[in-house]
Design a protein around this motif. Structure first.
Motif, PDB file in Angstrom:
ATOM      1  N   MET A  46       0.858  -1.182   0.000  1.00  0.00           N
ATOM      2  CA  MET A  46       0.000   0.000   0.000  1.00  0.00           C
ATOM      3  C   MET A  46       0.894   1.232   0.000  1.00  0.00           C
ATOM      4  SD  MET A  46      -3.180   1.449   0.558  1.00  0.00           S
ATOM      5  CE  MET A  46      -4.186   0.187   1.252  1.00  0.00           C
ATOM      6  N   THR A  47       0.619   2.112  -0.940  1.00  0.00           N
ATOM      7  CA  THR A  47       1.327   3.386  -0.973  1.00  0.00           C
ATOM      8  C   THR A  47       0.336   4.489  -0.638  1.00  0.00           C
ATOM      9  OG1 THR A  47       2.867   2.617  -2.670  1.00  0.00           O
ATOM     10  CG2 THR A  47       2.635   4.999  -2.416  1.00  0.00           C
ATOM     11  N   ILE A  48       0.668   5.266   0.376  1.00  0.00           N
ATOM     12  CA  ILE A  48      -0.142   6.433   0.731  1.00  0.00           C
ATOM     13  C   ILE A  48       0.789   7.631   0.679  1.00  0.00           C
ATOM     14  CG2 ILE A  48      -1.641   7.520   2.434  1.00  0.00           C
ATOM     15  CD1 ILE A  48      -2.085   4.669   3.580  1.00  0.00           C
ATOM     16  N   LEU A  49       0.493   8.531  -0.224  1.00  0.00           N
ATOM     17  CA  LEU A  49       1.312   9.720  -0.403  1.00  0.00           C
ATOM     18  C   LEU A  49       0.633  10.884   0.311  1.00  0.00           C
ATOM     19  CD1 LEU A  49       2.009   9.170  -4.193  1.00  0.00           C
ATOM     20  CD2 LEU A  49       3.546   8.634  -2.297  1.00  0.00           C
ATOM     21  N   PHE A  50       1.364  11.505   1.233  1.00  0.00           N
ATOM     22  CA  PHE A  50       0.824  12.624   2.007  1.00  0.00           C
ATOM     23  C   PHE A  50       1.424  13.936   1.524  1.00  0.00           C
ATOM     24  CE2 PHE A  50       0.241   9.119   4.977  1.00  0.00           C
ATOM     25  CZ  PHE A  50      -1.021   9.375   5.470  1.00  0.00           C
ATOM     26  N   GLU A  51       0.574  14.958   1.471  1.00  0.00           N
ATOM     27  CA  GLU A  51       1.037  16.317   1.239  1.00  0.00           C
ATOM     28  C   GLU A  51       0.336  17.204   2.260  1.00  0.00           C
ATOM     29  OE1 GLU A  51       1.189  19.786  -2.155  1.00  0.00           O
ATOM     30  OE2 GLU A  51       0.876  17.716  -2.783  1.00  0.00           O
ATOM     31  N   ASN A  52       1.125  17.866   3.085  1.00  0.00           N
ATOM     32  CA  ASN A  52       0.569  18.745   4.113  1.00  0.00           C
ATOM     33  C   ASN A  52       0.845  20.185   3.721  1.00  0.00           C
ATOM     34  OD1 ASN A  52      -0.285  20.120   6.351  1.00  0.00           O
ATOM     35  ND2 ASN A  52       0.829  18.871   7.823  1.00  0.00           N
ATOM     36  N   GLU A  53      -0.201  20.882   3.289  1.00  0.00           N
ATOM     37  CA  GLU A  53      -0.083  22.278   2.877  1.00  0.00           C
ATOM     38  C   GLU A  53      -0.324  23.231   4.046  1.00  0.00           C
ATOM     39  OE1 GLU A  53      -3.056  22.582  -0.182  1.00  0.00           O
ATOM     40  OE2 GLU A  53      -1.788  21.565  -1.665  1.00  0.00           O
ATOM     41  N   THR A  54      -0.538  22.686   5.231  1.00  0.00           N
ATOM     42  CA  THR A  54      -0.858  23.516   6.391  1.00  0.00           C
ATOM     43  C   THR A  54       0.354  23.642   7.309  1.00  0.00           C
ATOM     44  OG1 THR A  54      -1.525  21.775   7.933  1.00  0.00           O
ATOM     45  CG2 THR A  54      -3.184  22.517   6.341  1.00  0.00           C
ATOM     46  N   ARG A  55       0.211  24.512   8.274  1.00  0.00           N
ATOM     47  CA  ARG A  55       1.226  24.652   9.321  1.00  0.00           C
ATOM     48  C   ARG A  55       0.663  24.197  10.665  1.00  0.00           C
ATOM     49  NH1 ARG A  55       4.681  29.956   7.748  1.00  0.00           N
ATOM     50  NH2 ARG A  55       4.657  29.532   5.533  1.00  0.00           N
ATOM     51  N   GLU A  56      -0.385  23.382  10.576  1.00  0.00           N
ATOM     52  CA  GLU A  56      -1.066  22.893  11.770  1.00  0.00           C
ATOM     53  C   GLU A  56      -0.148  22.012  12.610  1.00  0.00           C
ATOM     54  OE1 GLU A  56      -4.083  23.691  12.875  1.00  0.00           O
ATOM     55  OE2 GLU A  56      -4.644  24.867  11.133  1.00  0.00           O
ATOM     56  N   GLU A  57      -0.288  22.139  13.907  1.00  0.00           N
ATOM     57  CA  GLU A  57       0.389  21.258  14.851  1.00  0.00           C
ATOM     58  C   GLU A  57      -0.617  20.202  15.281  1.00  0.00           C
ATOM     59  OE1 GLU A  57       3.597  21.523  16.043  1.00  0.00           O
ATOM     60  OE2 GLU A  57       3.974  23.185  14.661  1.00  0.00           O
ATOM     61  N   PHE A  58      -0.199  18.957  15.287  1.00  0.00           N
ATOM     62  CA  PHE A  58      -1.082  17.856  15.662  1.00  0.00           C
ATOM     63  C   PHE A  58      -0.578  17.231  16.953  1.00  0.00           C
ATOM     64  CE2 PHE A  58      -1.380  18.279  11.088  1.00  0.00           C
ATOM     65  CZ  PHE A  58      -2.743  18.201  10.859  1.00  0.00           C
ATOM     66  N   ASP A  59      -1.504  16.763  17.802  1.00  0.00           N
ATOM     67  CA  ASP A  59      -1.113  16.064  19.036  1.00  0.00           C
ATOM     68  C   ASP A  59      -1.145  14.549  18.819  1.00  0.00           C
ATOM     69  OD1 ASP A  59      -3.836  15.639  18.946  1.00  0.00           O
ATOM     70  OD2 ASP A  59      -4.234  16.408  20.968  1.00  0.00           O
ATOM     71  N   PHE A  60      -1.101  14.139  17.557  1.00  0.00           N
ATOM     72  CA  PHE A  60      -1.053  12.729  17.174  1.00  0.00           C
ATOM     73  C   PHE A  60      -0.329  12.669  15.829  1.00  0.00           C
ATOM     74  CE2 PHE A  60      -4.820  14.587  15.344  1.00  0.00           C
ATOM     75  CZ  PHE A  60      -4.913  14.051  14.079  1.00  0.00           C
ATOM     76  N   SER A  61       0.136  11.504  15.459  1.00  0.00           N
ATOM     77  CA  SER A  61       0.787  11.332  14.161  1.00  0.00           C
ATOM     78  C   SER A  61      -0.303  11.136  13.107  1.00  0.00           C
ATOM     79  CB  SER A  61       1.730  10.123  14.183  1.00  0.00           C
ATOM     80  OG  SER A  61       2.162   9.839  12.869  1.00  0.00           O
ATOM     81  N   TYR A  62      -0.622  12.208  12.404  1.00  0.00           N
ATOM     82  CA  TYR A  62      -1.709  12.111  11.422  1.00  0.00           C
ATOM     83  C   TYR A  62      -1.377  11.092  10.335  1.00  0.00           C
ATOM     84  CZ  TYR A  62       0.827  15.090   8.106  1.00  0.00           C
ATOM     85  OH  TYR A  62       1.755  15.602   7.235  1.00  0.00           O
ATOM     86  N   GLU A  63      -0.115  10.984   9.947  1.00  0.00           N
ATOM     87  CA  GLU A  63       0.244  10.010   8.913  1.00  0.00           C
ATOM     88  C   GLU A  63      -0.032   8.586   9.391  1.00  0.00           C
ATOM     89  OE1 GLU A  63       4.183  10.621   7.399  1.00  0.00           O
ATOM     90  OE2 GLU A  63       3.644  12.505   6.436  1.00  0.00           O
ATOM     91  N   GLU A  64       0.291   8.313  10.639  1.00  0.00           N
ATOM     92  CA  GLU A  64       0.061   6.977  11.197  1.00  0.00           C
ATOM     93  C   GLU A  64      -1.435   6.675  11.291  1.00  0.00           C
ATOM     94  OE1 GLU A  64       0.644   5.022  15.527  1.00  0.00           O
ATOM     95  OE2 GLU A  64       2.449   5.889  14.652  1.00  0.00           O
ATOM     96  N   VAL A  65      -2.202   7.618  11.824  1.00  0.00           N
ATOM     97  CA  VAL A  65      -3.644   7.412  12.012  1.00  0.00           C
ATOM     98  C   VAL A  65      -4.357   7.261  10.675  1.00  0.00           C
ATOM     99  CG1 VAL A  65      -5.793   8.490  12.846  1.00  0.00           C
ATOM    100  CG2 VAL A  65      -3.718   8.547  14.264  1.00  0.00           C
ATOM    101  N   LEU A  66      -4.066   8.145   9.732  1.00  0.00           N
ATOM    102  CA  LEU A  66      -4.760   8.083   8.447  1.00  0.00           C
ATOM    103  C   LEU A  66      -4.343   6.851   7.647  1.00  0.00           C
ATOM    104  CD1 LEU A  66      -4.916  11.849   7.392  1.00  0.00           C
ATOM    105  CD2 LEU A  66      -6.383  10.550   8.954  1.00  0.00           C
ATOM    106  N   THR A  67      -3.105   6.427   7.803  1.00  0.00           N
ATOM    107  CA  THR A  67      -2.654   5.180   7.174  1.00  0.00           C
ATOM    108  C   THR A  67      -3.436   3.997   7.723  1.00  0.00           C
ATOM    109  OG1 THR A  67      -0.435   6.034   6.710  1.00  0.00           O
ATOM    110  CG2 THR A  67      -0.667   3.632   6.857  1.00  0.00           C
ATOM    111  N   GLN A  68      -3.642   3.969   9.031  1.00  0.00           N
ATOM    112  CA  GLN A  68      -4.431   2.890   9.639  1.00  0.00           C
ATOM    113  C   GLN A  68      -5.849   2.890   9.088  1.00  0.00           C
ATOM    114  OE1 GLN A  68      -4.130   3.748  13.824  1.00  0.00           O
ATOM    115  NE2 GLN A  68      -2.165   2.692  14.044  1.00  0.00           N
ATOM    116  N   VAL A  69      -6.446   4.057   8.944  1.00  0.00           N
ATOM    117  CA  VAL A  69      -7.821   4.153   8.436  1.00  0.00           C
ATOM    118  C   VAL A  69      -7.887   3.687   6.980  1.00  0.00           C
ATOM    119  CG1 VAL A  69      -9.755   5.711   7.928  1.00  0.00           C
ATOM    120  CG2 VAL A  69      -8.455   5.990  10.053  1.00  0.00           C
ATOM    121  N   VAL A  70      -6.945   4.130   6.165  1.00  0.00           N
ATOM    122  CA  VAL A  70      -6.920   3.711   4.759  1.00  0.00           C
ATOM    123  C   VAL A  70      -6.789   2.195   4.671  1.00  0.00           C
ATOM    124  CG1 VAL A  70      -5.559   3.788   2.619  1.00  0.00           C
ATOM    125  CG2 VAL A  70      -6.068   5.915   3.854  1.00  0.00           C
ATOM    126  N   ASN A  71      -5.842   1.632   5.407  1.00  0.00           N
ATOM    127  CA  ASN A  71      -5.638   0.186   5.383  1.00  0.00           C
ATOM    128  C   ASN A  71      -6.872  -0.574   5.864  1.00  0.00           C
ATOM    129  OD1 ASN A  71      -2.997  -0.073   4.309  1.00  0.00           O
ATOM    130  ND2 ASN A  71      -2.136   0.570   6.264  1.00  0.00           N
TER     131      ASN A  71
END
Length: 168
Positions: free
Chosen positions: A1-26
Motif C-alpha cells: 500500500m502506498t499512501i502519499l501525504f502532502e501537508n499544505e498547512t502549518r497545523e500542529e497535531f497532538d497525534f501522528s496524522y500520517e500513522e492514524v490516516l494510514t491505519q484508516v486507509v488500510n
C-alpha cells in the motif's frame, strides 16, 4: 500500500496524522475486501485551499471538510471484479508498481478542527472519520440517496470501531 501525504498547512497535531490516516486507509481497504494493493494520495489543506479545489472541480465556491477524487469507475460500489481485464489494468493501475490507483483525498484541517469542536470529539477522530468517509467514496460508495447514506454511515462507523477510534 502506498499512501502519499502532502501537508499544505502549518497545523500542529497532538497525534501522528500520517500513522492514524494510514491505519484508516488500510482498514477501509481491508473492510471492503479489496483484493489489490492500492495507492492513495492524501492532501491536508485549509478552508481557502479546499474552497479553491471545490470551486474548480465542483463549481461550488464554498469550503468543505473533505473532497474525494476516485480514479476507478465502479459498476457497483465495493465491487472490484471488473478490474481483472487488461483494459482495466491499463486504466486503473500504476504501471510501475502494479498498485490500484484508488484516488485522492483532500481534507481541510481547519474545517476538521471546527467540526471536532462542534461535535465534541478529538481532531484525531474527526480526521479519521473524514478519511474513512472519503475512502468509501474512492471505492464507489455515495450518499445521495437515503439508502446509500445509511450504508455509508454504517460502514464508516464500523471501520473506525475496528480501529478503536470512537467518539471521545
Amino acid at each position: 500500500m502506498t499512501i502519499l501525504f502532502e501537508n499544505e498547512t502549518r497545523e500542529e497535531f497532538d497525534f501522528s496524522y500520517e500513522e492514524v490516516l494510514t491505519q484508516v486507509v488500510n482498514e477501509a481497504v481491508s473492510y471492503e475486501k479489496c483484493p489489490y494493493v492500492c495507492e492513495v494520495n492524501i492532501t491536508l489543506t485549509d478552508n481557502q485551499g479546499i474552497r479553491t479545489i471545490n470551486q474548480e472541480f465542483r463549481g461550488l465556491d464554498i469550503p468543505t471538510d473533505v473532497l474525494s477524487f476516485p480514479m476507478v469507475d465502479y459498476e457497483m460500489a465495493g465491487d472490484f471484479s471488473h478490474l481483472d481485464t487488461l483494459e482495466a489494468q491499463n486504466m486503473y493501475f500504476n504501471l510501475e508498481s502494479g498498485e490500484l490507483l484508488l484516488g485522492d483525498i483532500v481534507i481541510s484541517v481547519e474545517r476538521a478542527k471546527e467540526q471536532a469542536k462542534e461535535y465534541g470529539h478529538s481532531l484525531k477522530r474527526e480526521m479519521a472519520f473524514l478519511t474513512a468517509h472519503s475512502m468509501l467514496h474512492l471505492m464507489g460508495y455515495d450518499h445521495m440517496e437515503e439508502d446509500e447514506r445509511i450504508v455509508m454511515e454504517k460502514k464508516q462507523e464500523e471501520i473506525l470501531q475496528n480501529l478503536g477510534i470512537t467518539r471521545d
